[in-house]
Design an enzyme around this catalytic site. Sequence first.
Site, PDB file in Angstrom:
ATOM      1  N   ARG A 227       0.854  -1.185   0.000  1.00  0.00           N
ATOM      2  CA  ARG A 227       0.000   0.000   0.000  1.00  0.00           C
ATOM      3  C   ARG A 227       0.892   1.237   0.000  1.00  0.00           C
ATOM      4  NH1 ARG A 227      -3.525  -2.801  -1.520  1.00  0.00           N
ATOM      5  NH2 ARG A 227      -5.509  -3.283  -0.505  1.00  0.00           N
ATOM      6  N   GLU A 256      -3.179   7.768  -3.831  1.00  0.00           N
ATOM      7  CA  GLU A 256      -4.360   7.168  -4.454  1.00  0.00           C
ATOM      8  C   GLU A 256      -5.601   7.596  -3.703  1.00  0.00           C
ATOM      9  OE1 GLU A 256      -4.054   2.818  -4.926  1.00  0.00           O
ATOM     10  OE2 GLU A 256      -1.906   3.145  -4.957  1.00  0.00           O
ATOM     11  N   HIS A 284      -1.891   0.541  -9.530  1.00  0.00           N
ATOM     12  CA  HIS A 284      -2.487  -0.435  -8.599  1.00  0.00           C
ATOM     13  C   HIS A 284      -3.096  -1.624  -9.373  1.00  0.00           C
ATOM     14  CE1 HIS A 284      -4.120  -0.752  -4.269  1.00  0.00           C
ATOM     15  NE2 HIS A 284      -4.130  -1.947  -4.821  1.00  0.00           N
TER      16      HIS A 284
HETATM   17  N1  LIG Z   1      -1.112  -4.083  -5.366  1.00  0.00           N
HETATM   18  C1  LIG Z   1      -2.062  -4.999  -5.357  1.00  0.00           C
HETATM   19  O1  LIG Z   1      -2.780  -5.178  -6.323  1.00  0.00           O
HETATM   20  C2  LIG Z   1      -2.231  -5.873  -4.142  1.00  0.00           C
HETATM   21  C3  LIG Z   1      -2.858  -7.119  -4.284  1.00  0.00           C
HETATM   22  C4  LIG Z   1      -2.977  -7.922  -3.158  1.00  0.00           C
HETATM   23  C5  LIG Z   1      -2.529  -7.488  -1.928  1.00  0.00           C
HETATM   24  N2  LIG Z   1      -1.968  -6.261  -1.829  1.00  0.00           N
HETATM   25  C6  LIG Z   1      -1.476  -5.774  -0.516  1.00  0.00           C
HETATM   26  O2  LIG Z   1      -0.635  -6.772   0.035  1.00  0.00           O
HETATM   27  C7  LIG Z   1      -0.955  -6.919   1.418  1.00  0.00           C
HETATM   28  C8  LIG Z   1      -0.533  -8.287   1.881  1.00  0.00           C
HETATM   29  O3  LIG Z   1      -1.418  -9.257   1.378  1.00  0.00           O
HETATM   30  P1  LIG Z   1      -1.307 -10.773   1.863  1.00  0.00           P
HETATM   31  O4  LIG Z   1      -2.478 -11.480   1.307  1.00  0.00           O
HETATM   32  O5  LIG Z   1       0.035 -11.294   1.584  1.00  0.00           O
HETATM   33  O6  LIG Z   1      -1.513 -10.597   3.422  1.00  0.00           O
HETATM   34  P2  LIG Z   1      -1.183 -11.704   4.512  1.00  0.00           P
HETATM   35  O7  LIG Z   1      -1.986 -11.350   5.704  1.00  0.00           O
HETATM   36  O8  LIG Z   1      -1.304 -13.074   3.931  1.00  0.00           O
HETATM   37  O9  LIG Z   1       0.382 -11.452   4.814  1.00  0.00           O
HETATM   38  C9  LIG Z   1       0.846 -10.296   5.416  1.00  0.00           C
HETATM   39  C10 LIG Z   1       2.004 -10.690   6.317  1.00  0.00           C
HETATM   40  O10 LIG Z   1       2.562  -9.493   6.848  1.00  0.00           O
HETATM   41  C11 LIG Z   1       2.930  -9.759   8.200  1.00  0.00           C
HETATM   42  N3  LIG Z   1       3.069  -8.489   8.887  1.00  0.00           N
HETATM   43  C12 LIG Z   1       2.110  -7.668   9.353  1.00  0.00           C
HETATM   44  N4  LIG Z   1       2.657  -6.575   9.930  1.00  0.00           N
HETATM   45  C13 LIG Z   1       4.002  -6.720   9.811  1.00  0.00           C
HETATM   46  C14 LIG Z   1       5.109  -5.914  10.208  1.00  0.00           C
HETATM   47  N5  LIG Z   1       4.946  -4.755  10.846  1.00  0.00           N
HETATM   48  N6  LIG Z   1       6.340  -6.378   9.930  1.00  0.00           N
HETATM   49  C15 LIG Z   1       6.532  -7.561   9.302  1.00  0.00           C
HETATM   50  N7  LIG Z   1       5.504  -8.361   8.909  1.00  0.00           N
HETATM   51  C16 LIG Z   1       4.264  -7.940   9.159  1.00  0.00           C
HETATM   52  C17 LIG Z   1       1.836 -10.661   8.723  1.00  0.00           C
HETATM   53  O11 LIG Z   1       2.233 -11.365   9.864  1.00  0.00           O
HETATM   54  C18 LIG Z   1       1.579 -11.554   7.514  1.00  0.00           C
HETATM   55  O12 LIG Z   1       2.363 -12.729   7.558  1.00  0.00           O
HETATM   56  C19 LIG Z   1      -2.459  -6.662   1.464  1.00  0.00           C
HETATM   57  O13 LIG Z   1      -2.879  -6.286   2.749  1.00  0.00           O
HETATM   58  C20 LIG Z   1      -2.615  -5.539   0.469  1.00  0.00           C
HETATM   59  O14 LIG Z   1      -2.427  -4.316   1.125  1.00  0.00           O
HETATM   60  C21 LIG Z   1      -1.805  -5.443  -2.899  1.00  0.00           C
HETATM   61  O1  LIG Z   2      -5.830  -5.760  -1.733  1.00  0.00           O
HETATM   62  C1  LIG Z   2      -5.955  -6.162  -2.901  1.00  0.00           C
HETATM   63  O2  LIG Z   2      -6.346  -7.301  -3.194  1.00  0.00           O
HETATM   64  C2  LIG Z   2      -5.641  -5.237  -4.031  1.00  0.00           C
HETATM   65  O3  LIG Z   2      -4.832  -4.196  -3.608  1.00  0.00           O
HETATM   66  C3  LIG Z   2      -6.866  -4.668  -4.645  1.00  0.00           C
HETATM   67  O4  LIG Z   2      -7.583  -3.943  -3.708  1.00  0.00           O
END
Ligand SMILES: NC(=O)c1ccc[n+]([C@@H]2O[C@H](COP(=O)([O-])OP(=O)(O)OC[C@H]3O[C@@H](n4cnc5c(N)ncnc54)[C@H](O)[C@@H]3O)[C@@H](O)[C@H]2O)c1
Ligand SMILES: O=C(O)[C@H](O)CO
Length: 309
Positions: A227, A256, A284
Site C-alpha cells: 500500500r 491514491e 495499482h
Molecule cells: N497491489 C495490489 O494489487 C495488491 C494485491 C494484493 C494485496 N496487496 C497488498 O498486500 C498486502 C498483503 O497481502 P497478503 O495477502 O500477503 O496478506 P497476509 O496477511 O497473507 O500477509 C501479510 C504478512 O505481513 C505480516 N506483517 C504484518 N505486519 C508486519 C510488520 N509490521 N512487519 C513484518 N511483517 C508484518 C503478517 O504477519 C503476515 O504474515 C495486502 O494487505 C494488500 O495491502 C496489494
Molecule cells: O488488496 C488487494 O487485493 C488489491 O490491492 C486490490 O484492492
Amino acid sequence: MKILLLDKNHPLINAQLSEKGFVIEEDHVSTYSEVLDKIGYFDGVIIRSRIPIDESFLLKGKNLRFIARVGAGLENIDTEKAKQLGISIISSPEGNRDSVAEHVVGMLLVLTNRLFIASQEVKNGIWNREENRGDELLGKTFGIIGYGNMGKATAKRLSGFGLKVIFHDILPNLSDEFATQVSLDELKNQADILSLHIPITDDTFHLIDEKFISEMKKDFYFVNTARGKNVKTKDLVEAIKSGKIKGAALDVLEFEKSSFENLDYQNSDLEFLLNSEKVIVTPHIAGWSHQSKEKLAQVIVDKILREFG
Ligand SMILES: NC(=O)c1ccc[n+]([C@@H]2O[C@H](COP(=O)([O-])OP(=O)(O)OC[C@H]3O[C@@H](n4cnc5c(N)ncnc54)[C@H](O)[C@@H]3O)[C@@H](O)[C@H]2O)c1
Ligand SMILES: O=C(O)[C@H](O)CO
C-alpha cells in the site's frame, strides 16, 4: 440469504450464488448513505473498495452475517467491530497472489535492466547501449517484509533467478524452501532489494521512512505492491535523489484516492516520482490480471458456500 454486491466483479459470483438459492442485488452506483439506508435488509455484502465498511455501516446492517472482500487488503473494513458483532470477514488473497508475484518480478526486471527507458529511447531514435547496461539479479539478496500470501508467492517466483531470498515477518517460524526468515536488523544489513508485502495498519503506516532507509546497509532497489501509505513518500523521494535508493518500482502510491481509481496529482513528491527515470509506476494493478478477476470471484464464492451454503 440476501446478498448485496457493491462493486463490478466477475459475473460468476452472481451466477453461482443465485444458482445455489442466494438472492443477489447488484448495486454499483448508490452512495455510502444510500447503501446505509438499505443495508438492514441484507445478510451478506460483497465488496471491492467502493464503499467503506465502517462501524456505522456494520451497526445499520442488523442482519449481516458476512462481509466478503474481492481482494486481499482489509483496511476498508472495520474488522474489529465486525468481530465484536459476530460478522464473518471473508477475503480472497488466494485469487490474486499469483498476479502480484508476477508483477513484482516483472517490475523488478524492468527496473534493473532499464527496459522501459531503453525502449523509449530507441523509439525516440536514441541508440544508447552504454547507459542502458543492466544490473543482474544473480547473487543479490532480495528482502521481503511480510511473508503471507503475496510475500510467499513472490519468493516462489524468484527461486529461479539465483537470488538469495530472505524475509522478515512479525509471526515466527515461517521459513520454507523458498526463503529464510531473519530479524528486521538482519534484513536491513543484507538486502539489495526490498519488497513490501505487509497490510496497512497503524503499525505499518509509514514503516519505510528516513530512519528505516538510513538503516539499510547497502544502496538498494525498492518495490512496493503493498500500500502507498506503508511508505513516507517525502523520504522515499529524498532517498531516490540521494542515490540510496537506486530505483523504485511502485504499483501503489500514497496519493491514491480511496477507490483506487485515480490519483491526487496536486503534489510535488508525486510529480518527482512520475518524472524520475529511476522510478516505474503502475496504477495499482499488481493483483489485477485477467486471470485474477476470475480466481478472486471463485475464491469468494467457494468460501461463502463453505460457510453459509
Ligand atoms: N497491489 C495490489 O494489487 C495488491 C494485491 C494484493 C494485496 N496487496 C497488498 O498486500 C498486502 C498483503 O497481502 P497478503 O495477502 O500477503 O496478506 P497476509 O496477511 O497473507 O500477509 C501479510 C504478512 O505481513 C505480516 N506483517 C504484518 N505486519 C508486519 C510488520 N509490521 N512487519 C513484518 N511483517 C508484518 C503478517 O504477519 C503476515 O504474515 C495486502 O494487505 C494488500 O495491502 C496489494
Ligand atoms: O488488496 C488487494 O487485493 C488489491 O490491492 C486490490 O484492492
